[in-house]
Scaffold this active site. Structure first.
Site, mmCIF file in Angstrom:
data_model
loop_
_atom_site.group_PDB
_atom_site.id
_atom_site.type_symbol
_atom_site.label_atom_id
_atom_site.label_comp_id
_atom_site.label_asym_id
_atom_site.label_seq_id
_atom_site.Cartn_x
_atom_site.Cartn_y
_atom_site.Cartn_z
ATOM 1 N N ARG A 52 -0.957 0.151 -0.221
ATOM 2 C CA ARG A 52 -2.175 0.940 -0.310
ATOM 3 C C ARG A 52 -3.359 -0.010 -0.457
ATOM 4 O O ARG A 52 -3.188 -1.196 -0.678
ATOM 5 C CB ARG A 52 -2.119 1.920 -1.483
ATOM 6 C CG ARG A 52 -1.687 1.284 -2.785
ATOM 7 C CD ARG A 52 -2.344 1.877 -3.986
ATOM 8 N NE ARG A 52 -3.795 1.740 -3.919
ATOM 9 C CZ ARG A 52 -4.452 0.607 -4.184
ATOM 10 N NH1 ARG A 52 -3.804 -0.505 -4.466
ATOM 11 N NH2 ARG A 52 -5.771 0.578 -4.149
ATOM 12 N N GLY A 53 -4.566 0.572 -0.338
ATOM 13 C CA GLY A 53 -5.778 -0.213 -0.227
ATOM 14 C C GLY A 53 -6.112 -0.320 1.246
ATOM 15 O O GLY A 53 -5.244 -0.664 2.068
ATOM 16 N N ALA A 54 -7.353 0.003 1.596
ATOM 17 C CA ALA A 54 -7.715 0.080 3.015
ATOM 18 C C ALA A 54 -7.336 -1.176 3.805
ATOM 19 O O ALA A 54 -6.690 -1.075 4.856
ATOM 20 C CB ALA A 54 -9.211 0.389 3.146
ATOM 21 N N ARG A 95 -1.678 8.245 7.354
ATOM 22 C CA ARG A 95 -2.790 8.396 6.405
ATOM 23 C C ARG A 95 -4.060 8.759 7.178
ATOM 24 O O ARG A 95 -4.774 7.881 7.659
ATOM 25 C CB ARG A 95 -3.048 7.097 5.628
ATOM 26 C CG ARG A 95 -1.958 6.668 4.666
ATOM 27 C CD ARG A 95 -1.767 7.606 3.487
ATOM 28 N NE ARG A 95 -2.985 7.778 2.707
ATOM 29 C CZ ARG A 95 -3.414 6.938 1.778
ATOM 30 N NH1 ARG A 95 -2.740 5.838 1.518
ATOM 31 N NH2 ARG A 95 -4.514 7.199 1.088
ATOM 32 N N GLN A 202 -3.890 4.425 -10.280
ATOM 33 C CA GLN A 202 -4.024 3.106 -9.667
ATOM 34 C C GLN A 202 -4.778 2.129 -10.567
ATOM 35 O O GLN A 202 -4.527 0.926 -10.539
ATOM 36 C CB GLN A 202 -4.743 3.204 -8.318
ATOM 37 C CG GLN A 202 -3.963 3.932 -7.243
ATOM 38 C CD GLN A 202 -4.356 5.386 -7.127
ATOM 39 O OE1 GLN A 202 -4.742 6.003 -8.126
ATOM 40 N NE2 GLN A 202 -4.269 5.954 -5.943
ATOM 41 N N ASP A 243 -12.705 3.677 1.416
ATOM 42 C CA ASP A 243 -11.819 3.817 2.565
ATOM 43 C C ASP A 243 -12.582 4.107 3.855
ATOM 44 O O ASP A 243 -12.077 3.836 4.939
ATOM 45 C CB ASP A 243 -10.814 4.948 2.310
ATOM 46 C CG ASP A 243 -9.729 4.520 1.346
ATOM 47 O OD1 ASP A 243 -8.612 4.268 1.816
ATOM 48 O OD2 ASP A 243 -9.990 4.429 0.146
ATOM 49 N N ASN A 253 -13.910 7.447 -1.127
ATOM 50 C CA ASN A 253 -13.080 6.568 -1.943
ATOM 51 C C ASN A 253 -12.175 7.434 -2.810
ATOM 52 O O ASN A 253 -12.241 8.665 -2.768
ATOM 53 C CB ASN A 253 -13.945 5.640 -2.802
ATOM 54 C CG ASN A 253 -13.139 4.501 -3.405
ATOM 55 O OD1 ASN A 253 -12.362 3.849 -2.725
ATOM 56 N ND2 ASN A 253 -13.311 4.254 -4.688
#
Length: 352
Positions: A52-54, A95, A202, A243, A253
């Protein structure tokens, strides 16, 4: 930050046709690297937020597109392209909000088309090279974003951050956390307050973990404590990732970000969004055009509990993101510079 504190969360083991990822769903209790060999496994890892994380999603998508195409038995460029398109379409469905996912897949397709006329093996080699370039460039981008952000901060500041935009969400350094890590390398220290970031935690599981691992002064707070730490004067700036950025500067976000921005505006605290150019979508006019992903009920009702913490069968509403209005954002920090309002003018200039 010493090298042993920098975790690479997405790696390619090309010899074994394997994507190696840090399973972020198991943190902070277990540091486990998964070895993914099938498209189904890679899709599930992106969907389930194991990666995860753009930026990290984009890196995983690039490697996934390469590995999926590498498996093809096609003998011609045209047949290989048909297989590539199937892989791309499948990974893109994992996603729907993360623009880096589509950006990386589109970039892989662009590289594919540039190799027209070459052999199947040459095309596959080019795709591997492109996926590696995405990873290497992200590391450079993150460091530059950190440099630009650090220019707005001072030693000893109190920093509030929401969700996780750190080294495990990128190739290295992170976006919103990059100035924290770069500052530490240079003897500039910050007091970081990390929102736990419900419902997937997170901030608690990832941000607090990685900053603590790196020796950063970090304090974990519940999301609904952001107001009081601001009121008490403990926060001098808010640093978040994102994102997707719309043309007008609205940003999507992790859920809860817009609430933090509203609080920061009320208390007169600068609110800085850290955005690689790959997350800026100039074709998206406003935040109203951003699709917000809805997540499963159990993330609210049962996921973190030994027993259910909500009545059985109760309706839930679990959006993964919210949109922060551009009027609440002090600046958007990119690798090409810092954009200030009006964003519909300053953001396009970054691409020239």
């Amino acid at each position: 930050m010493s090298e042993n504190t920098v975790i690479q969360s997405v790696l390619l083991d090309d010899e074994n046709s394997t994507l190696v990822i840090l399973d972020q769903t198991l943190l902070p209790n277990e540091k486990l690297f998964l070895r993914l060999t099938s498209q189904n496994q890679i899709w599930e890892a992106i969907y389930s937020l194991r990666v995860r994380g753009a930026p990290a999603i984009g890196i995983a998508a690039g490697f996934g597109a390469y590995l999926g195409t590498k498996e093809s038995k096609a003998e011609t460029y045209e047949a290989l392209y048909e297989d590539f398109k199937k892989v791309k379409e499948y990974l893109a469905s994992s996603r729907p909000t993360a623009v880096n996912l589509f950006w990386a897949l589109d970039r892989m397709e662009t590289r594919f088309k540039k190799e027209e006329g070459k052999t199947v093996e040459e095309v596959k080699k080019a795709l591997k090279e492109e996926a590696e370039n995405i990873r290497k460039e992200d590391e450079t981008i993150c460091k530059t974003i950190g440099e630009n952000s650090l220019s707005l901060l001072k030693d000893g500041m109190g920093i509030l951050t929401h969700c996780n935009a750190g080294t495990i969400a990128t190739a290295k350094y992170g976006t919103a956390l990059a100035p924290i890590y770069l500052g530490k390398e240079r003897g500039i220290n910050f007091k970081v307050y990390a929102d736990e970031t419900r419902p997937l935690l997170q901030g608690a599981r990832l941000t607090a973990w990685e900053l603590n691992e790196a020796g950063v002064d970090v304090t974990l707070i519940c999301d609904n404590m952001a107001s009081i730490v601001m009121k008490e004067g403990k926060i001098n700036a808010v640093l978040v990732g994102c994102d997707r950025v719309a043309l007008n500067g609205d940003t999507a976000n992790k859920i809860g970000t817009s609430g933090v921005a509203i609080l920061a505006k009320h208390y007169g605290i600068p609110f800085y969004v850290h955005a690689p150019l790959s997350t800026i979508d100039l074709k998206c006019s406003t935040g109203n055009d951003i699709h917000i992903e809805l997540r499963p009920d159990e993330e609210i009702t049962t996921k973190w509990y030994e027993k259910p913490m909500a009545p059985e069968g109760v309706k839930t509403y679990n959006p993964c993101f919210d949109v922060t209005d551009n009027s609440l954002i002090t600046a958007i920090i990119t690798e090409k510079g810092i954009a200030y309002p009006p964003y519909n003018e300053s953001l396009p200039k970054l691409f020239k």
